[in-house]
Motif scaffolding. Sequence first.
Motif, PDB file in Angstrom:
ATOM      1  N   LYS A  16     -16.905  -5.448 -14.172  1.00  0.00           N
ATOM      2  CA  LYS A  16     -17.770  -4.429 -13.572  1.00  0.00           C
ATOM      3  C   LYS A  16     -16.950  -3.435 -12.765  1.00  0.00           C
ATOM      4  O   LYS A  16     -17.192  -2.221 -12.800  1.00  0.00           O
ATOM      5  CB  LYS A  16     -18.826  -5.088 -12.684  1.00  0.00           C
ATOM      6  CG  LYS A  16     -19.945  -5.776 -13.454  1.00  0.00           C
ATOM      7  CD  LYS A  16     -20.963  -6.391 -12.505  1.00  0.00           C
ATOM      8  CE  LYS A  16     -22.094  -7.063 -13.280  1.00  0.00           C
ATOM      9  NZ  LYS A  16     -23.079  -7.704 -12.359  1.00  0.00           N
ATOM     10  N   GLU A  17     -15.985  -3.970 -12.007  1.00  0.00           N
ATOM     11  CA  GLU A  17     -15.120  -3.081 -11.233  1.00  0.00           C
ATOM     12  C   GLU A  17     -14.311  -2.171 -12.153  1.00  0.00           C
ATOM     13  O   GLU A  17     -14.136  -0.979 -11.880  1.00  0.00           O
ATOM     14  CB  GLU A  17     -14.183  -3.910 -10.352  1.00  0.00           C
ATOM     15  CG  GLU A  17     -14.901  -4.657  -9.236  1.00  0.00           C
ATOM     16  CD  GLU A  17     -13.959  -5.549  -8.450  1.00  0.00           C
ATOM     17  OE1 GLU A  17     -12.748  -5.546  -8.748  1.00  0.00           O
ATOM     18  OE2 GLU A  17     -14.432  -6.243  -7.535  1.00  0.00           O
ATOM     19  N   TRP A  41      -5.378  -1.419  -7.466  1.00  0.00           N
ATOM     20  CA  TRP A  41      -6.318  -2.336  -8.132  1.00  0.00           C
ATOM     21  C   TRP A  41      -5.736  -2.828  -9.451  1.00  0.00           C
ATOM     22  O   TRP A  41      -5.770  -4.015  -9.742  1.00  0.00           O
ATOM     23  CB  TRP A  41      -7.646  -1.612  -8.366  1.00  0.00           C
ATOM     24  CG  TRP A  41      -8.741  -2.510  -8.852  1.00  0.00           C
ATOM     25  CD1 TRP A  41      -9.627  -3.217  -8.098  1.00  0.00           C
ATOM     26  CD2 TRP A  41      -9.053  -2.811 -10.218  1.00  0.00           C
ATOM     27  NE1 TRP A  41     -10.472  -3.936  -8.906  1.00  0.00           N
ATOM     28  CE2 TRP A  41     -10.146  -3.717 -10.209  1.00  0.00           C
ATOM     29  CE3 TRP A  41      -8.523  -2.408 -11.435  1.00  0.00           C
ATOM     30  CZ2 TRP A  41     -10.706  -4.206 -11.381  1.00  0.00           C
ATOM     31  CZ3 TRP A  41      -9.080  -2.896 -12.598  1.00  0.00           C
ATOM     32  CH2 TRP A  41     -10.159  -3.790 -12.562  1.00  0.00           C
ATOM     33  N   CYS A  42      -5.178  -1.930 -10.248  1.00  0.00           N
ATOM     34  CA  CYS A  42      -4.581  -2.328 -11.534  1.00  0.00           C
ATOM     35  C   CYS A  42      -3.383  -3.254 -11.321  1.00  0.00           C
ATOM     36  O   CYS A  42      -3.083  -4.092 -12.178  1.00  0.00           O
ATOM     37  CB  CYS A  42      -4.139  -1.095 -12.324  1.00  0.00           C
ATOM     38  SG  CYS A  42      -5.504  -0.146 -13.026  1.00  0.00           S
ATOM     39  N   GLY A  43      -2.718  -3.113 -10.192  1.00  0.00           N
ATOM     40  CA  GLY A  43      -1.538  -3.922  -9.945  1.00  0.00           C
ATOM     41  C   GLY A  43      -1.801  -5.282  -9.344  1.00  0.00           C
ATOM     42  O   GLY A  43      -0.860  -6.055  -9.123  1.00  0.00           O
ATOM     43  N   ALA A  49      -5.196  -5.293 -14.814  1.00  0.00           N
ATOM     44  CA  ALA A  49      -4.655  -4.252 -15.686  1.00  0.00           C
ATOM     45  C   ALA A  49      -5.295  -4.308 -17.062  1.00  0.00           C
ATOM     46  O   ALA A  49      -5.645  -3.279 -17.655  1.00  0.00           O
ATOM     47  CB  ALA A  49      -3.141  -4.393 -15.790  1.00  0.00           C
ATOM     48  N   ALA A  50      -5.459  -5.529 -17.598  1.00  0.00           N
ATOM     49  CA  ALA A  50      -6.048  -5.684 -18.924  1.00  0.00           C
ATOM     50  C   ALA A  50      -7.516  -5.261 -18.920  1.00  0.00           C
ATOM     51  O   ALA A  50      -8.003  -4.650 -19.880  1.00  0.00           O
ATOM     52  CB  ALA A  50      -5.914  -7.131 -19.387  1.00  0.00           C
ATOM     53  N   LEU A 112       1.746   4.664 -16.602  1.00  0.00           N
ATOM     54  CA  LEU A 112       1.199   3.524 -15.874  1.00  0.00           C
ATOM     55  C   LEU A 112       1.338   2.254 -16.699  1.00  0.00           C
ATOM     56  O   LEU A 112       1.706   1.194 -16.186  1.00  0.00           O
ATOM     57  CB  LEU A 112      -0.283   3.797 -15.558  1.00  0.00           C
ATOM     58  CG  LEU A 112      -1.007   2.827 -14.623  1.00  0.00           C
ATOM     59  CD1 LEU A 112      -0.393   2.878 -13.236  1.00  0.00           C
ATOM     60  CD2 LEU A 112      -2.487   3.173 -14.553  1.00  0.00           C
ATOM     61  N   ALA A 113       1.067   2.335 -18.003  1.00  0.00           N
ATOM     62  CA  ALA A 113       1.195   1.171 -18.884  1.00  0.00           C
ATOM     63  C   ALA A 113       2.650   0.706 -18.961  1.00  0.00           C
ATOM     64  O   ALA A 113       2.924  -0.496 -18.996  1.00  0.00           O
ATOM     65  CB  ALA A 113       0.675   1.516 -20.284  1.00  0.00           C
TER      66      ALA A 113
END
Length: 324
Positions: A16-17, A41-43, A49-50, A112-113
């Motif tokens: 959801k986030e 957040w992705c880190g 990240a996925a 970023l990827a």
Amino acid sequence: MNPANAVNLDEDTLHKEARAWVSRLKTSSLTSRQARELRRWCGRSPSHAAAFAHAREMWDATPQDREQWLREAKLMKKRGHQPLRRALLGGLLVGGGLYLLAKPPLQLWPSLADLRADYRTGAGEQRRVQLMDHVWLDMNTRSRLNVSDDPHLGRVVALLDGEVEVRQSERSASVATVFAGVGSIQTFNGRTNIRYLNGQTQVTCLSGSAQVDVGGQGYRLGAGEQLVYGRHAISSVQTVAAENLPSWRQGRLAFHEQPLSQVLAELNRYWAGHLILRDATLGSVLVSFAVSLDNLPEVLEVLQQVYGVQVMCLPGGIALLSRA
């Protein structure tokens, strides 16, 4: 609460986030503060990240669900749900840098990827990674991959983008497993080149043998054989002529009667800058030449002297190609 339900709840919240972030990213401009928060957040974990990457793909693939995502995001905001405040990693993005890091113009810096991958290479860089005893991965330019341990398969590689050569000594009793695109490849006592670009995977067995599994089917490759597959198509097993075998491990690139547009696309993977075709009609011109990876600028001389291409060199390794 049942532990299994707790895991499901956490996963539901995570996705959801991720959907909320993608909704915000796609429908409005992020402030520099929000961009830093998204990077944090992705880190937080590979799962974060996925989840973000999956949500971004689903936004494009299922436009019928976008309204529901937006309503969900507004509801989370109304409830004061701000997971980004809890992020642990420092931010890298400033100003409007989120888009520039996610999609660097002309691939002039890591995305970023790229930064999230376990191993990556830049333009013109090659790298060797020891996967296990007597098993190595040679990474080609602009490649990224993750390495993990699977309880059934052992050490496995996820090739996220780019090209690798799996090298195993004859003494190796191990089986290397590489996931690329929609399939998986297992290699046995030899060398196998795996190239995954733009959703298409090309597997070339150079020595020994390789097993490719895709779409519920298995294909066995011997030395000099190749298989190409994507999400919607699988080729038959083909024998590759010696001059068409991957040559980057020998420190050279060779092109045989290939359209200039394809040649430039390949060269740009190695070029520290970017080669830009200004005249689209030049893209169909067939060219043949070989060049050492240690002397890539020689390409411009060949194109000028042999094929009559006009080259304008700009700062930053950028070159504009047009008809003379």
